[in-house]
Design a protein around this motif. Sequence first.
Motif, short mmCIF file in Angstrom:
data_model
loop_
_atom_site.label_atom_id
_atom_site.label_comp_id
_atom_site.label_asym_id
_atom_site.label_seq_id
_atom_site.Cartn_x
_atom_site.Cartn_y
_atom_site.Cartn_z
N ARG A 77 52.15 68.46 -4.12
CA ARG A 77 52.30 69.47 -3.10
C ARG A 77 52.81 68.78 -1.79
O ARG A 77 53.70 69.32 -1.02
CB ARG A 77 50.91 70.27 -2.75
CG ARG A 77 50.65 71.22 -3.83
CD ARG A 77 49.45 72.00 -3.62
NE ARG A 77 48.21 71.72 -3.22
CZ ARG A 77 47.27 71.09 -4.02
NH1 ARG A 77 47.39 71.09 -5.25
NH2 ARG A 77 46.14 70.70 -3.39
N GLN A 78 52.17 67.58 -1.48
CA GLN A 78 52.52 66.79 -0.16
C GLN A 78 54.20 66.61 -0.37
O GLN A 78 54.67 66.60 0.61
CB GLN A 78 51.86 65.72 0.08
CG GLN A 78 52.07 64.97 1.31
CD GLN A 78 51.81 65.84 2.54
OE1 GLN A 78 51.33 67.02 2.61
NE2 GLN A 78 52.74 65.58 3.61
N ARG A 128 56.17 69.48 0.10
CA ARG A 128 56.14 69.76 1.56
C ARG A 128 57.22 69.01 2.39
O ARG A 128 57.98 69.61 3.04
CB ARG A 128 54.88 69.74 2.10
CG ARG A 128 54.64 70.14 3.64
CD ARG A 128 53.03 70.28 3.87
NE ARG A 128 52.27 71.13 3.23
CZ ARG A 128 51.28 70.68 2.17
NH1 ARG A 128 51.19 69.55 1.97
NH2 ARG A 128 50.76 71.54 1.64
N VAL A 182 52.86 77.17 -0.10
CA VAL A 182 52.90 75.84 0.37
C VAL A 182 53.79 75.82 1.81
O VAL A 182 55.18 76.27 1.74
CB VAL A 182 53.65 74.79 -0.35
CG1 VAL A 182 53.81 73.45 0.08
CG2 VAL A 182 52.79 74.56 -1.79
N GLU A 211 48.61 75.35 2.94
CA GLU A 211 48.58 75.45 1.62
C GLU A 211 47.37 76.66 1.08
O GLU A 211 46.48 76.30 1.93
CB GLU A 211 48.60 74.43 0.60
CG GLU A 211 47.40 73.49 0.59
CD GLU A 211 47.64 72.19 -0.08
OE1 GLU A 211 48.71 71.65 -0.14
OE2 GLU A 211 46.55 71.51 -0.53
#
Length: 484
Positions: A37-38, A41, A89, A104
């Motif tokens: 997810r990071q 992003r 996100v 998130e």
Amino acid sequence: MRSLILLFLLGCAVAGYSQNADLPTDFLSKDFHQDRRQKLRESMPANSVAVFFANATRNRANDVDYVYHQDPDFFYLTGYKEPDAVLFVFKDKQTAPNAEKYDEILFVQPRNAMREMWTGRRLGEDGTKSTLGFQQAFNNSEFKRYNVDFSKFSPILFFDFKNDVRDNPRDSSDLYDLIGQFKGKVAYADKNATTLKVEPQKNNLDTKSLAGLMANLRGVKTKEEVEMVKKAVQISCVGHVEVMKALKPGMSEREIQGIQEFVFKKYQAEDLGYPSIVGAGHNGCILHYIDNYKPSVTSKELVLMDIGAEFHGYSADITRTIPVSGKFSPEQKQIYELVLKAQEEAMKICKPGTPMRQLTEVCREVVNKGLVELGIIKSVDEKHLYFPHGVCHHIGLDVHDRGGANLEVNNTVTIEPGVYIPDNAACDKKWWGIAVRIEDDYLITKDGYEHLSVMAPRTVKDIEEMMKQSSVFDNYSLPDLNKK
Ligand code: GLY
Ligand code: MN
Ligand code: MN
């Protein structure tokens, strides 16, 4: 009495949920999903939000649904395996009503003692926080009240809807409702709606860019993912090897499928990467033949098996073509060795920087030249349907996984040339019914590749040797159901 039953059910469900000792311990970690997810992003444009919906539950018949399978993007980013959920996100930190900062948020299906008794354990918002590491996780019924001002984001990234999700009238927060609520919040104009229920399309909606961002991420496998793919490939190789040892004339296509799929289950593979293809003789000419109905394979035939296990979400994709008799006929051997040569030539250029389509071009060149030499076509430029597909795709959470068009380090890909000569083809009939595909899986490395499926014999000599070995399936017998 009623409340006693409910208390009992709730107790069962909570107890059931805590039986984590029943679960495998080698799933991808919450750190993996958090890191993905990071990375997403970081790749997102300024002031954006990316939105992902869980896969729909699909009805199979009457009150039976298809086995649920999570959407691979959703699984990649969350590890969540249940339906009726939506993930946001955010590029930048948002401020919750209680002043907490977050970037998130996940809405999930709620715990429900009665439903869990019928259809299995649910994580719920608390389980999602503790098991998957989300700080902001809520029951999906909360999404209606989630009042972030979506007009401030540009772009809002999401995959466009296919309008193929059913409403469950007994659940006002199922996927159908979540999508409807989202459309309302972002002023999405339904192209197919007869009456426009929402404002005209806002130009901050972007349904195109997310595919590229996800392909960049998912195409390059992390160390943990490579291990998962290797495990799926290893399991699938054992399946192919066991059939090589067990195959006998008179077996059915489905029995061959069954041996492979038994092996997958034995090694704890949850699923198949795709429906198993087992085609004897001319059935092998149907590229995605999944009927597998032939009751009895004969000693003159080849059997084409395109079968791959899915292990913890990751799929192998391996094809082996073997002679039922244990020995290739001269014609079968000629076609087999031509396909093998094509694959070997493609392997020579399988390295970072090579466009995937170049692997197909190399295979096509070898096959066309070989078909001319065998007299099956007249010139290398002749249009024919004996090799109608490309040879390379990414594998991963999808069997045809997201990824770039040029090979990169830590891609996992296939090389899969084939030749298929149907009955009544415009060539000597000695070739009719010969269908050969050879498909292997590779990890792209700095200097070239690691051949992941090398454990499944691939040359004529190695296959024939393996087929002489005895099998654990040689001496089993089951009752004859036709015997009176
Ligand atoms: N099994 C599907 C494919 O080979 O692409
Ligand atoms: Mn494939
Ligand atoms: Mn395949």
